[in-house]
Design a protein around this motif. Structure first.
Motif, PDB file in Angstrom:
ATOM      1  N   ARG A 183       0.936  -1.052   0.101  1.00 24.27           N
ATOM      2  CA  ARG A 183       0.120  -0.162  -0.131  1.00 24.27           C
ATOM      3  C   ARG A 183       0.700   1.331   0.131  1.00 24.27           C
ATOM      4  O   ARG A 183       0.138   1.579  -0.660  1.00 24.27           O
ATOM      5  CB  ARG A 183      -1.424   0.268   1.363  1.00 24.27           C
ATOM      6  CG  ARG A 183      -1.810   0.793   1.624  1.00 24.27           C
ATOM      7  CD  ARG A 183      -2.873   1.460   2.286  1.00 24.27           C
ATOM      8  NE  ARG A 183      -2.119   1.488   3.532  1.00 24.27           N
ATOM      9  CZ  ARG A 183      -1.463   2.751   4.526  1.00 24.27           C
ATOM     10  NH1 ARG A 183      -2.134   3.273   3.615  1.00 24.27           N
ATOM     11  NH2 ARG A 183      -0.678   3.342   5.165  1.00 24.27           N
ATOM     12  N   GLN A 184       1.823   1.124   0.769  1.00 26.14           N
ATOM     13  CA  GLN A 184       2.546   2.372   0.589  1.00 26.14           C
ATOM     14  C   GLN A 184       3.351   2.407  -0.407  1.00 26.14           C
ATOM     15  O   GLN A 184       3.766   3.781  -0.609  1.00 26.14           O
ATOM     16  CB  GLN A 184       4.061   2.065   2.019  1.00 26.14           C
ATOM     17  CG  GLN A 184       3.421   2.320   3.149  1.00 26.14           C
ATOM     18  CD  GLN A 184       2.568   3.405   3.591  1.00 26.14           C
ATOM     19  OE1 GLN A 184       2.963   4.836   2.701  1.00 26.14           O
ATOM     20  NE2 GLN A 184       1.723   3.554   5.397  1.00 26.14           N
ATOM     21  N   MET A 185       4.102   1.422  -0.967  1.00 30.05           N
ATOM     22  CA  MET A 185       4.058   1.610  -2.436  1.00 30.05           C
ATOM     23  C   MET A 185       3.333   2.148  -3.793  1.00 30.05           C
ATOM     24  O   MET A 185       4.153   3.280  -4.107  1.00 30.05           O
ATOM     25  CB  MET A 185       4.871   0.405  -3.388  1.00 30.05           C
ATOM     26  CG  MET A 185       5.831  -0.509  -2.517  1.00 30.05           C
ATOM     27  SD  MET A 185       6.230  -1.801  -2.814  1.00 30.05           S
ATOM     28  CE  MET A 185       6.916  -1.834  -5.014  1.00 30.05           C
ATOM     29  N   TRP A 186       2.214   2.132  -3.385  1.00 30.12           N
ATOM     30  CA  TRP A 186       0.909   2.377  -4.207  1.00 30.12           C
ATOM     31  C   TRP A 186       1.356   4.197  -4.104  1.00 30.12           C
ATOM     32  O   TRP A 186       1.199   5.144  -4.644  1.00 30.12           O
ATOM     33  CB  TRP A 186       0.034   2.118  -3.694  1.00 30.12           C
ATOM     34  CG  TRP A 186      -1.028   2.637  -4.902  1.00 30.12           C
ATOM     35  CD1 TRP A 186      -2.409   3.231  -4.199  1.00 30.12           C
ATOM     36  CD2 TRP A 186      -1.948   2.898  -6.024  1.00 30.12           C
ATOM     37  NE1 TRP A 186      -3.293   4.314  -4.876  1.00 30.12           N
ATOM     38  CE2 TRP A 186      -2.786   3.097  -6.163  1.00 30.12           C
ATOM     39  CE3 TRP A 186      -1.301   2.060  -6.610  1.00 30.12           C
ATOM     40  CZ2 TRP A 186      -3.768   3.348  -7.394  1.00 30.12           C
ATOM     41  CZ3 TRP A 186      -2.574   1.612  -7.639  1.00 30.12           C
ATOM     42  CH2 TRP A 186      -3.300   2.365  -8.392  1.00 30.12           C
TER      43      TRP A 186
ATOM     44  N   PRO B 154       3.255   7.472  -7.380  1.00 32.01           N
ATOM     45  CA  PRO B 154       1.469   7.069  -8.107  1.00 32.01           C
ATOM     46  C   PRO B 154       1.784   6.613  -9.695  1.00 32.01           C
ATOM     47  O   PRO B 154       1.259   5.970 -10.379  1.00 32.01           O
ATOM     48  CB  PRO B 154       0.844   8.296  -8.343  1.00 32.01           C
ATOM     49  CG  PRO B 154       2.027   9.123  -7.408  1.00 32.01           C
ATOM     50  CD  PRO B 154       2.695   8.373  -6.747  1.00 32.01           C
ATOM     51  N   GLU B 155       3.034   7.364 -10.028  1.00 32.06           N
ATOM     52  CA  GLU B 155       3.385   7.815 -11.735  1.00 32.06           C
ATOM     53  C   GLU B 155       3.995   5.829 -12.208  1.00 32.06           C
ATOM     54  O   GLU B 155       3.495   5.735 -13.319  1.00 32.06           O
ATOM     55  CB  GLU B 155       4.693   8.601 -11.632  1.00 32.06           C
ATOM     56  CG  GLU B 155       6.185   8.018 -11.031  1.00 32.06           C
ATOM     57  CD  GLU B 155       6.057   8.360  -9.551  1.00 32.06           C
ATOM     58  OE1 GLU B 155       6.959   7.864  -9.268  1.00 32.06           O
ATOM     59  OE2 GLU B 155       5.340   8.773  -9.137  1.00 32.06           O
ATOM     60  N   VAL B 156       4.310   5.093 -10.951  1.00 29.97           N
ATOM     61  CA  VAL B 156       4.714   3.762 -11.350  1.00 29.97           C
ATOM     62  C   VAL B 156       3.025   3.417 -11.364  1.00 29.97           C
ATOM     63  O   VAL B 156       3.342   1.690 -12.843  1.00 29.97           O
ATOM     64  CB  VAL B 156       5.162   3.166 -10.379  1.00 29.97           C
ATOM     65  CG1 VAL B 156       5.242   2.190 -10.652  1.00 29.97           C
ATOM     66  CG2 VAL B 156       6.297   3.767  -9.814  1.00 29.97           C
ATOM     67  N   TRP B 157       2.157   3.285 -10.960  1.00 27.87           N
ATOM     68  CA  TRP B 157       1.193   2.709 -10.958  1.00 27.87           C
ATOM     69  C   TRP B 157      -0.218   2.759 -12.076  1.00 27.87           C
ATOM     70  O   TRP B 157      -1.374   2.334 -12.506  1.00 27.87           O
ATOM     71  CB  TRP B 157       0.144   2.944  -9.297  1.00 27.87           C
ATOM     72  CG  TRP B 157       1.319   2.597  -8.599  1.00 27.87           C
ATOM     73  CD1 TRP B 157       1.904   2.957  -7.592  1.00 27.87           C
ATOM     74  CD2 TRP B 157       2.033   0.669  -8.081  1.00 27.87           C
ATOM     75  NE1 TRP B 157       2.749   2.450  -7.055  1.00 27.87           N
ATOM     76  CE2 TRP B 157       2.311   1.280  -7.455  1.00 27.87           C
ATOM     77  CE3 TRP B 157       1.620  -0.261  -9.167  1.00 27.87           C
ATOM     78  CZ2 TRP B 157       3.596  -0.311  -7.356  1.00 27.87           C
ATOM     79  CZ3 TRP B 157       2.900  -1.740  -8.968  1.00 27.87           C
ATOM     80  CH2 TRP B 157       3.155  -1.152  -8.226  1.00 27.87           C
ATOM     81  N   ALA B 158       0.835   4.150 -12.652  1.00 29.82           N
ATOM     82  CA  ALA B 158      -0.259   4.862 -13.961  1.00 29.82           C
ATOM     83  C   ALA B 158      -1.139   3.607 -14.779  1.00 29.82           C
ATOM     84  O   ALA B 158      -1.949   3.574 -15.849  1.00 29.82           O
ATOM     85  CB  ALA B 158      -0.147   5.730 -14.903  1.00 29.82           C
TER      86      ALA B 158
ATOM     87  N   ARG C  46      -1.098  -6.077 -11.250  1.00 28.93           N
ATOM     88  CA  ARG C  46       0.267  -6.825 -10.840  1.00 28.93           C
ATOM     89  C   ARG C  46       0.398  -6.512  -9.077  1.00 28.93           C
ATOM     90  O   ARG C  46       0.438  -7.118  -8.359  1.00 28.93           O
ATOM     91  CB  ARG C  46       2.191  -6.258 -11.524  1.00 28.93           C
ATOM     92  CG  ARG C  46       2.252  -6.727 -12.436  1.00 28.93           C
ATOM     93  CD  ARG C  46       3.712  -6.651 -12.787  1.00 28.93           C
ATOM     94  NE  ARG C  46       4.419  -5.397 -13.019  1.00 28.93           N
ATOM     95  CZ  ARG C  46       4.393  -4.861 -13.604  1.00 28.93           C
ATOM     96  NH1 ARG C  46       3.883  -4.994 -15.042  1.00 28.93           N
ATOM     97  NH2 ARG C  46       4.492  -2.967 -13.888  1.00 28.93           N
ATOM     98  N   LEU C  47      -0.110  -5.525  -9.110  1.00 34.98           N
ATOM     99  CA  LEU C  47      -0.374  -5.005  -7.614  1.00 34.98           C
ATOM    100  C   LEU C  47      -1.900  -5.389  -7.173  1.00 34.98           C
ATOM    101  O   LEU C  47      -1.287  -6.244  -6.006  1.00 34.98           O
ATOM    102  CB  LEU C  47      -0.394  -3.046  -7.217  1.00 34.98           C
ATOM    103  CG  LEU C  47      -1.610  -2.416  -6.326  1.00 34.98           C
ATOM    104  CD1 LEU C  47       0.546  -3.278  -4.804  1.00 34.98           C
ATOM    105  CD2 LEU C  47      -1.270  -1.146  -5.980  1.00 34.98           C
ATOM    106  N   VAL C  48      -2.933  -5.314  -7.540  1.00 38.80           N
ATOM    107  CA  VAL C  48      -3.870  -6.422  -7.265  1.00 38.80           C
ATOM    108  C   VAL C  48      -3.338  -7.240  -7.126  1.00 38.80           C
ATOM    109  O   VAL C  48      -3.621  -8.332  -6.372  1.00 38.80           O
ATOM    110  CB  VAL C  48      -5.127  -6.192  -8.231  1.00 38.80           C
ATOM    111  CG1 VAL C  48      -6.321  -7.141  -7.524  1.00 38.80           C
ATOM    112  CG2 VAL C  48      -5.470  -4.748  -7.773  1.00 38.80           C
TER     113      VAL C  48
END
Length: 306
Positions: free
Chosen positions: A260-263, A267-271, A278-280
């Motif tokens: 969660r902290q990575m997200w 935020p730019e990584v998870w666009a 992959r996160l889910v």
């Protein structure tokens, strides 16, 4: 096939999957509650049998009828124990752990479906959800009898619609609403049982010392009983896997919190939708690994008992 084969017409596939999860969750809860009750009865019979048998020898010196009554009660406790232990046998333990695994597997699919990730971003998500849920239930078809008469709880679908809401309502809820509170509760139970075992051990030492120093036959008689009670407390804690669960719940909460902290931090990584998938997937894998490890640990108890 079991409960998952006939979704109600007009009901969204997510609502249907959520109902199936509730049925299996309530089934697992009922199986666990039954195991817990019988384990407590077994513990009580073990303790009562030991205490009554020793008390009988003491009371007989004062009143033979009283001693015979206590001895008879001790015999009843000992005689009932094998019958009670059958209620916490390997088959009952396996049924509980497998029902919980079905519930958790369905929950993971529903959350991924609602988030539109982890295999539900393309194609026909509803058909995929139905196929996966039915496959999970089919693997536990021999447990379907336990679900007879079990109605799903009246509850709304989680308000998950993207990865942000998934992290809030699935991941944070697991951390703050389940793993950490459960860890604190188990730690308290473990401390209580350890305290009781330590107290009994001290009493045993004092009785042994009194018997050796003053030649007290009465004190010596109670030493084996105290040893039996101490072992019963330790066995009860081991059967519930408190040490293991405390470690696993704490570790799983920390791993989920790191994701969660990575997200939040990048935020730019998870666009990228693929990164979101992959996160889910990673979050569900962390939860799944904990569930699988929990099942394996209890399965080792099944093997030992079997």
């Amino acid at each position: 096939m079991g409960q998952a084969s006939n979704p109600t017409r007009g009901t969204g596939m997510a609502e249907w999957g959520w109902q199936q999860q509730s049925i299996w969750s309530r089934t697992a809860d009922a199986l666990k509650a039954r195991l817990t009750r019988w384990r407590r009865v077994a513990f009580g019979l073990t303790a009562a049998g030991a205490v009554l048998a020793t008390a009988a020898t003491q009371v007989t010196q004062i009143s033979q009828p009283g001693g015979r009554v206590l001895a008879a009660l001790a015999a009843v406790c000992v005689g009932l124990l094998p019958l009670v232990l059958k209620q916490v046998g390997a088959d009952r333990l396996a049924a509980w752990t497998r029902a919980r695994a079905v519930s958790e597997a369905i929950k993971a699919e529903v959350y991924a479906f609602l988030a539109g990730a982890g295999g539900y971003r393309h194609g026909d998500p509803a058909a995929t959800l139905r196929e996966r849920v039915e496959a999970v239930v089919a693997d536990a078809d021999d447990l379907s009898a336990y679900t007879l008469g079990v109605a799903p709880a009246a509850r709304q679908l989680p308000a998950v619609h993207d990865v942000d809401s998934y992290l809030t309502l699935r991941v944070i809820d697991q951390i703050e609403g389940y793993y950490r509170p459960a860890g604190l509760r188990i730690r308290g139970q473990l401390r209580l049982l350890r305290g009781v075992a330590a107290g009994l051990a001290v009493v045993g030492v004092l009785l042994a010392a009194a018997a050796a120093t003053y030649g007290s036959a009465g004190a010596a008689t109670w030493v084996p009983t105290i040893t039996t009670l101490t072992a019963a407390v330790s066995t009860h804690a081991a059967a519930n896997r408190y040490d293991y669960l405390l470690l696993e719940y704490t570790r799983t909460a920390a791993q989920l919190d790191r994701l969660r902290q990575m997200w939040v931090a990048t935020p730019e990584v998870w666009a990228d939708p693929a990164a979101q998938d992959r996160l889910v997937t990673d979050c569900e894998q962390v939860i799944s690994i904990q569930n699988d490890a929990w099942m394996a640990k209890h399965s080792s108890l099944v093997s030992e008992d079997g």
